[in-house]
Design a protein around this motif. Structure first.
Motif, mmCIF file in Angstrom:
data_model
loop_
_atom_site.group_PDB
_atom_site.id
_atom_site.type_symbol
_atom_site.label_atom_id
_atom_site.label_comp_id
_atom_site.label_asym_id
_atom_site.label_seq_id
_atom_site.Cartn_x
_atom_site.Cartn_y
_atom_site.Cartn_z
ATOM 1 N N LEU B 107 0.411 -1.265 0.051
ATOM 2 C CA LEU B 107 -0.053 0.132 0.067
ATOM 3 C C LEU B 107 0.900 1.439 -0.352
ATOM 4 C CD1 LEU B 107 -2.638 1.188 0.119
ATOM 5 C CD2 LEU B 107 -2.788 0.880 2.201
ATOM 6 N N GLY B 108 2.056 1.317 0.666
ATOM 7 C CA GLY B 108 2.751 2.287 0.936
ATOM 8 C C GLY B 108 3.284 2.495 -0.119
ATOM 9 N N ILE B 109 4.529 1.568 -1.193
ATOM 10 C CA ILE B 109 5.022 1.704 -2.366
ATOM 11 C C ILE B 109 3.456 2.004 -3.159
ATOM 12 C CG2 ILE B 109 5.629 0.524 -4.703
ATOM 13 C CD1 ILE B 109 7.280 0.442 -2.902
ATOM 14 N N ALA B 110 2.179 1.976 -3.472
ATOM 15 C CA ALA B 110 0.641 2.130 -3.776
ATOM 16 C C ALA B 110 0.752 3.287 -4.540
ATOM 17 C CB ALA B 110 -0.137 1.356 -3.974
ATOM 18 N N LEU B 111 0.702 3.543 -3.123
ATOM 19 C CA LEU B 111 0.855 5.900 -2.510
ATOM 20 C C LEU B 111 1.748 6.371 -2.746
ATOM 21 C CD1 LEU B 111 -1.446 5.075 0.561
ATOM 22 C CD2 LEU B 111 -2.079 5.840 -0.693
ATOM 23 N N THR B 112 2.690 6.038 -2.804
ATOM 24 C CA THR B 112 3.815 6.760 -3.213
ATOM 25 C C THR B 112 4.243 7.027 -5.063
ATOM 26 O OG1 THR B 112 4.878 6.080 -2.205
ATOM 27 C CG2 THR B 112 4.190 7.505 -1.040
ATOM 28 N N LEU B 113 4.205 6.148 -5.811
ATOM 29 C CA LEU B 113 4.214 5.205 -7.096
ATOM 30 C C LEU B 113 5.168 6.686 -7.919
ATOM 31 C CD1 LEU B 113 5.603 2.806 -8.562
ATOM 32 C CD2 LEU B 113 3.645 3.770 -10.001
ATOM 33 N N PRO B 114 3.870 7.601 -7.939
ATOM 34 C CA PRO B 114 4.562 8.640 -8.831
ATOM 35 C C PRO B 114 5.936 9.893 -8.496
ATOM 36 C CG PRO B 114 1.907 8.942 -8.571
ATOM 37 C CD PRO B 114 2.403 7.267 -7.259
ATOM 38 N N ALA B 115 5.441 9.513 -6.915
ATOM 39 C CA ALA B 115 6.617 10.219 -6.356
ATOM 40 C C ALA B 115 7.574 9.044 -6.916
ATOM 41 C CB ALA B 115 6.924 10.600 -5.172
ATOM 42 N N LEU B 116 7.936 8.532 -6.123
ATOM 43 C CA LEU B 116 9.355 7.657 -6.217
ATOM 44 C C LEU B 116 9.784 6.834 -7.937
ATOM 45 C CD1 LEU B 116 7.764 4.190 -3.760
ATOM 46 C CD2 LEU B 116 9.510 6.087 -3.481
ATOM 47 N N ALA B 117 8.659 7.019 -8.952
ATOM 48 C CA ALA B 117 9.129 6.996 -10.008
ATOM 49 C C ALA B 117 9.388 8.513 -9.973
ATOM 50 C CB ALA B 117 7.829 6.879 -11.129
ATOM 51 N N ASN B 270 1.915 20.599 -17.231
ATOM 52 C CA ASN B 270 2.217 19.501 -17.627
ATOM 53 C C ASN B 270 1.323 18.093 -17.925
ATOM 54 O OD1 ASN B 270 3.680 16.863 -17.831
ATOM 55 N ND2 ASN B 270 5.192 17.805 -16.105
ATOM 56 N N PRO B 271 1.738 17.582 -19.518
ATOM 57 C CA PRO B 271 1.291 16.953 -19.235
ATOM 58 C C PRO B 271 0.176 15.729 -18.062
ATOM 59 C CG PRO B 271 1.777 16.293 -21.067
ATOM 60 C CD PRO B 271 2.231 17.474 -19.725
ATOM 61 N N MET B 272 1.937 15.310 -17.376
ATOM 62 C CA MET B 272 1.995 14.501 -16.790
ATOM 63 C C MET B 272 0.794 14.743 -15.254
ATOM 64 S SD MET B 272 3.193 11.825 -16.658
ATOM 65 C CE MET B 272 3.419 10.897 -15.967
ATOM 66 N N HIS B 273 0.370 15.019 -15.183
ATOM 67 C CA HIS B 273 -0.572 15.471 -13.932
ATOM 68 C C HIS B 273 -1.945 15.110 -14.777
ATOM 69 C CE1 HIS B 273 1.408 20.404 -13.801
ATOM 70 N NE2 HIS B 273 1.099 19.117 -13.524
ATOM 71 N N ARG B 274 -2.076 14.676 -15.814
ATOM 72 C CA ARG B 274 -3.863 13.867 -16.073
ATOM 73 C C ARG B 274 -3.747 12.724 -15.430
ATOM 74 N NH1 ARG B 274 -5.622 11.116 -20.180
ATOM 75 N NH2 ARG B 274 -3.980 11.647 -21.223
ATOM 76 N N VAL B 275 -2.057 12.006 -16.141
ATOM 77 C CA VAL B 275 -1.737 10.468 -15.857
ATOM 78 C C VAL B 275 -1.195 10.521 -14.295
ATOM 79 C CG1 VAL B 275 0.133 9.212 -16.472
ATOM 80 C CG2 VAL B 275 -0.369 10.544 -18.286
ATOM 81 N N VAL B 276 -0.897 11.858 -13.855
ATOM 82 C CA VAL B 276 -0.745 10.962 -11.891
ATOM 83 C C VAL B 276 -1.907 10.979 -11.356
ATOM 84 C CG1 VAL B 276 -0.289 12.505 -10.703
ATOM 85 C CG2 VAL B 276 1.470 11.916 -12.100
ATOM 86 N N PHE B 277 -3.613 12.342 -11.958
ATOM 87 C CA PHE B 277 -4.907 11.816 -11.533
ATOM 88 C C PHE B 277 -4.868 10.979 -12.071
ATOM 89 C CE2 PHE B 277 -9.559 13.041 -12.166
ATOM 90 C CZ PHE B 277 -9.489 13.110 -11.545
ATOM 91 N N LEU B 278 -4.868 9.526 -13.478
ATOM 92 C CA LEU B 278 -5.721 9.322 -13.412
ATOM 93 C C LEU B 278 -4.772 8.017 -12.415
ATOM 94 C CD1 LEU B 278 -5.702 9.378 -17.153
ATOM 95 C CD2 LEU B 278 -7.503 8.985 -15.853
ATOM 96 N N TYR B 279 -3.847 7.632 -11.963
ATOM 97 C CA TYR B 279 -3.302 6.959 -11.592
ATOM 98 C C TYR B 279 -3.969 6.852 -9.827
ATOM 99 C CZ TYR B 279 -0.040 4.459 -8.161
ATOM 100 O OH TYR B 279 0.546 4.294 -7.479
#
Lengths: 305, 446, 306
Positions: B107-117, B270-279
């Motif tokens: 769960l921890g990984i899942a919650l922070t994945l965008p930042a980690l990546a 940044n087009p990534m905002h949408r991707v992170v939102f979808l995530y």
């Protein structure tokens, strides 16, 4: 009328193929009560085996006698597909006797996915065409500019089916294997106590089912002249529908069911809509299972409390 | 196997000979199975015909591999049976302790994945691949959890689960393009539509015995797909529906200009905002699925599902309306598939019937089966392994070095799925995580 | 014990005409009327009529294959009888025709519970969960069909606590409190039998049908079972109908016995009347009525021991 007669012949041809596959479903269901979901893919595999031997015989060995080629291909496909049927039972189903209710079906789905993707990996994803073996046709009836024909292919398919079914019928009704098989269907534990080798009987059932699927696969290749790795699924479901319609567990039922499904599919395509021909088969499956799960010739099963 | 019994009676030398003989037999069967399907490859030739290529080398490798594996397995089994007395009783406890740690960690990984990546790849835009992969995995986690209600808890084998996913996807696609409804209105509607379809299908068929039910759901799934392909006026046919409106941040679009997400929050576009939102959207949806499932397990209805899986006849004798109980499981599972479907549509911006074929149902089922039917964390791990695994393998250069330039692990993905399903049923029918947590404890209630 | 059976017993003591003539129970809870069940060509139960007195323990006995379990399956809604009526009269006066109710409503509405010959617990659920599943109906209402429950409202939490208390009371009674959180499938056989009875009782039945509750139990467990069944009758006022082969159980606890053979009722009366009934003895020994005395003499059996 001529159109109807022609469609009737086409439907019977298709139905013969479905009937041959359906026997595999119905026999296995009869003896161990499982839906052998992978049976359609065994059929597809057998068509590939037939295809490769056909190529070896015609292009490499240069054989020209159509009858001889057909016969050799048929026998080789039956033998090698039987080995697959045997191996699948041994590896994926036998260890599961006594496991929970849905385990064999889930395992069979696994085998089905494996087989189709195995063929895709080793033979590629494209359609595999073969040049037509025979093209001629008997003209049965000619009326003005409409002819009703029975192609040699169709004649071969019907004759082969009839011949093999007769032999198969003899095997199941008159031999000790047939008796052992029917005993196992009634009561497996009792059959074992009476000295019947239950494991071997079940193995043989799978072998026979696979051999008949191989006949169907060879005939399918002959009829359509093309096969691909994904061709197991839809004919498999239709043959299963045939087995259910005829009454699962009943051998004559499987053949009758196969013919009915073949005819319905052909007429549906001819008179209604070709796009929805698969929907017809699936609808029949649902309707029969809901309203008459014992089918035409099957026995109703009483819930054991 | 019959071999083990004979082995026990003979001496060590006989044992070794028997093991070798057994392995040889396996290799021989493999050889038989390889003819001609592996030994000759058919390829399109110059003209219309096919050309054959022999591959006896590959066959030999295959047989040798089977020989070696079988030998190793038998030796391992023989060794273990000798040391059986020293079996480690603490192993299951260790497994459950490990799985208790896995859940919060995952769960921890899942919650922070965008930042980690973003940190690992050196920028938000560079991390796109990883976040997309995360979205893909989470979609399957959610579908697996949804199907787990039906298969794992209620014990109903549903082979047409993807049909409800399709209903959800097309619901959003049609509602948004035809009626112009926003995603946030369509999402619950899509779930409701899918649940309604579940009830519609379930009502007549849930009386059927387990394997018939499986086949009927499969037929239903195929019918939905065929209708989507052929009813062109309604669904756009095989070409599908495109230019489906994209997701907005609760009404604020992810656009570059004035009034867009970036401008509203004072960020650089940044087009990534949408991707992170979808995530985070799919993560939230998946977690809701999980939460509802965990809650349901502790309610009488959830307990009735599990009881139904265990013994339907006993349930009936205790006054439980089995048809209605199955129907609720079916409908709830369908609803989550509907949510997932509308997410799929909003993410892709395009839907077509090919995304909803039987194979998709089979993959979701495989995830549930491998995870251990009924285990939430098991399903999540199976989804990560089965969806993420092949993706990761694809990027490993040394595999290409070993197997050649054309090697693509994705080709083998489904083949391995199939094998894994069989192996699972044979060796661990209760799944990787077989432990079941009781829904209530007398001790805790004291 | 009802008046009717007491009167029946009196008749035997006074040396009146024995067997089936001990009179039907006058306050029956269950009336089976001309019940016939056919499977294809086989008639498993043929025109069977009998009554079960309220508050009695009634045993249904007969040789193997006599159709006892089929009768149970008809009463508890698993089979639809080919002919006949099965009436259940509750104390409040409500009457239900069991053969017309959908399977689960036989328990839910008419409040008839049962156990099975081959135990049917939920093996991978805990002992406590097994009992809670039996309280599905009240808990389901308390959880607002899951809506209130999913929000964690207090009403449901209280209902669940009450249900657990009730389950605990039953666990205490059958001596399984210590194993409440273990999987039911891991219990020893005798415990599983008792748990199945407790689970059936958790549905608050007016009539409890037990299919061979003593099968596979050792003598000590059998006598515990006798005690449990008497408790159920006396403390809960639940009527008990059981199928049993173990005559020590049947003769000790039954107020009334119905004997079946080949789907036909051959006797119906008090234990004392049954054990002297020549047709019953003939059926169990497998001989014609007329040969009974000769065979009895041969095996050293007299009318007072069965």
């Amino acid at each position: 009328m001529e159109f109807f007669a022609q469609q009737f012949i086409n439907g019977l041809t298709l139905g013969s193929i479905y009937g041959l596959i359906a026997i595999g479903y119905t026999m296995v269901f009869g003896i161990i009560g499982m839906v052998n979901f992978a049976h359609g893919d065994v059929f597809m595999l057998s068509a590939f085996i037939a295809l490769i031997f056909f190529l070896i015989l015609t292009t490499w060995l240069g054989m020209t006698s159509v009858a001889l080629v057909f016969l050799i291909v048929l026998v080789l496909a039956m033998v090698l597909t039987s080995l697959w049927g045997w191996a699948v039972e041994r590896v994926a189903y036998r260890p599961l006797r006594g496991s929970f209710r849905l385990a064999p079906l889930i395992s069979a789905i696994g085998v089905s996915i494996f087989l189709s993707n195995f063929v895709q990996v080793v033979q590629g994803a494209r359609n595999k065409p073969v040049p037509p073996l025979v093209n001629d046709a008997f003209v049965l009836y000619r009326h003005e500019d409409y002819v009703v024909t029975l192609s040699y292919k169709q004649a071969i398919i019907m004759a082969t089916t009839a011949l093999l079914l007769a032999g198969f019928w003899y095997l199941v009704q008159k031999t000790s294997f047939g008796r052992a098989q029917r005993a196992c269907e009634q009561d497996r534990r009792m059959a074992a106590l009476l000295g019947i080798n239950v494991d071997r009987t079940i193995s043989l059932t799978f072998v026979l089912g696979a051999a008949l699927a191989a006949v169907a696969g060879t005939l399918y290749l002959l009829y359509y002249g093309v096969v691909s790795f994904s061709d197991g699924f839809v004919p498999g479901v239709k043959a299963f529908t045939a087995a259910v319609l005829g009454g699962i567990g009943s051998l004559p039922g499987a053949v009758i069911g196969g013919l009915i499904i073949g005819l319905i599919e052909t007429f549906w395509s001819a008179y209604f809509s070709i796009e929805y021909k698969d929907v017809a088969a699936f609808l029949i499956l649902i309707v029969v299972l809901i309203f008459k799960p014992s089918g035409i010739l099957g026995r109703p099963d009483v819930e054991k409390v | 196997m019959a071999g083990t019994a004979t082995m026990a009676r003979t001496g060590a030398g006989g044992e070794a000979a028997a093991i070798v003989k057994d392995a040889l037999l396996h290799a021989l069967v493999t050889l038989g199975l390889s003819i001609p399907i592996v030994s000759y490859r058919t390829d399109a030739g110059q003209g219309t015909g096919l050309v054959l290529t022999s591959r006896w080398g590959e066959v030999a490798i295959l047989c040798a591999a089977v020989f070696g594996l079988r030998l190793a397995q038998q030796l391992f089994l023989a060794g273990r049976s000798r040391h059986r007395a020293k079996a480690d009783p603490s192993a299951p406890a260790a497994v459950s302790r490990a799985s208790a740690l896995i859940a919060p960690f995952t769960l921890g990984i899942a919650l922070t994945l965008p930042a980690l990546a973003a940190l690992a790849t050196g920028g938000l835009s560079e991390s796109r691949y990883w976040i997309d992969l995360g979205i893909l995995i989470l979609t399957y986690v959610m579908l697996g959890w949804g199907l787990n209600i039906v298969v794992g808890l209620a014990g109903l084998l549903d082979l047409g689960y993807v049909a409800f996913y399709a209903v959800g996807a097309y619901s959003y696609a049609l509602l948004s393009t035809v009626f112009g409804l926003s995603f946030w209105i369509c999402l619950p509607l899509a779930g409701l539509f899918a649940a309604a379809f579940g009830v519609l299908l379930g009502f007549p068929v849930l009386r059927l015995r387990g394997d018939y039910l499986a086949i009927v759901t499969l037929a239903f799934g195929e019918i939905i797909r065929l209708v989507l392909i052929n009813w062109v006026d309604f669904s756009g046919g095989a070409a599908g529906l495109s230019s489906i409106p994209r997701a907005s941040f609760f009404g604020i679009p992810f656009t570059a200009g004035e009034g867009g997400f970036a401008a509203t929050f004072g960020l650089d576009f940044n087009p990534m905002h949408r991707v992170v939102f979808l995530y985070y959207l799919i993560l939230a949806l998946a977690l809701i699925t999980n939460l509802v499932t965990l809650r349901m397990r502790r309610l009488p209805l959830g307990r009735a599902w599990e009881a139904l899986r265990e013994d339907e006849i006993a349930c009936r004798s205790l006054g439980i309306n089995t048809t209605m109980t199955k129907l609720t499981a079916f409908a709830l599972g369908a609803m989550f598939a509907g949510f997932a479907g509308s997410f799929f549509a909003v993410r892709q911006g395009f839907v077509s019937p090919e995304s909803f074929n039987f194979l998709e149902s089979a993959i979701i089922l495989a995830i549930v089966v491998l995870g251990g039917m009924g285990s939430q964390i098991g399903v999540a791990i199976a989804a990560i392994a089965m969806v993420g695994g092949p993706e990761l393998l694809r990027n490993l250069g040394f595999l290409k070095a070993v197997f050649g330039e054309h090697f693509d692990p994705n080709e083998y993905r489904l083949l391995l799925f199939g094998l894994a399903m069989v192996a699972m049923m044979v060796f661990r029918p209760r799944g990787l995580i077989a432990e079941r947590e009781p829904s209530v404890r007398l001790g805790a209630a004291r | 014990m009802s008046l009717a059976t007491a009167a029946g017993r009196l008749a035997i003591v006074e040396g009146g005409p024995p067997p089936a003539a001990s009179g039907p129970p006058d306050d029956p809870i269950l009336i089976v009327d001309h019940l016939t069940m056919r499977f294809g060509g086989l008639t498993a139960v043929n025109d069977l009529s009998f009554k079960v007195g309220r508050g009695d323990i009634t045993a249904l006995i007969g040789p193997n294959g006599a159709g006892k379990t089929t009768v149970f399956n008809c009463i508890t809604g698993f089979y639809k009888p080919s002919e006949g009526m099965i009436r259940l009269c509750q104390a409040g006066g409500e009457t239900y025709l069991l053969e017309r109710l959908p399977g689960h409503d036989v328990n839910r509405i008419a409040r008839v519970a049962r156990t099975f010959q081959n135990i049917r617990l939920f093996p991978r659920m805990t002992v406590l969960e097994n009992l809670l599943v039996a309280m599905h109906k009240p808990l389901m209402q308390a959880s607002g069909f899951s809506l209130a429950g999913i929000l964690g409202l207090a009403g449901y939490r209280n209902a669940q606590a009450a249900a657990i208390e009730k389950a605990r009371a039953w666990l205490d009674r059958i001596d399984l409190t210590a194993r409440a959180d273990d999987d039911a499938g891991d219990l020893p056989y005798g415990d599983q039998r008792r748990l199945e009875i407790a689970r059936a009782m958790c549905t608050d039945p007016v009539l409890l049908c037990l299919d061979e509750p003593a099968a596979g139990l050792n003598p000590k467990e059998s006598s515990e079972l006798n005690r449990l069944l008497r408790q159920i009758r006396d403390e809960h006022g639940t009527t008990v109908l059981l199928i049993e082969h173990d005559m020590s159980v049947v003769m000790q606890i039954s107020d009334r016995i119905v004997v079946l053979d080949y789907g036909l009722k051959i006797a119906d009366g008090t234990p004392d009347a049954i054990r002297t009934d020549t047709r019953v003895i003939a059926a169990y020994l497998g001989v014609d009525d007329s040969e009974v005395e000769a065979v009895e003499a041969e095996v050293g059996l007299t009318g007072t021991q069965a």
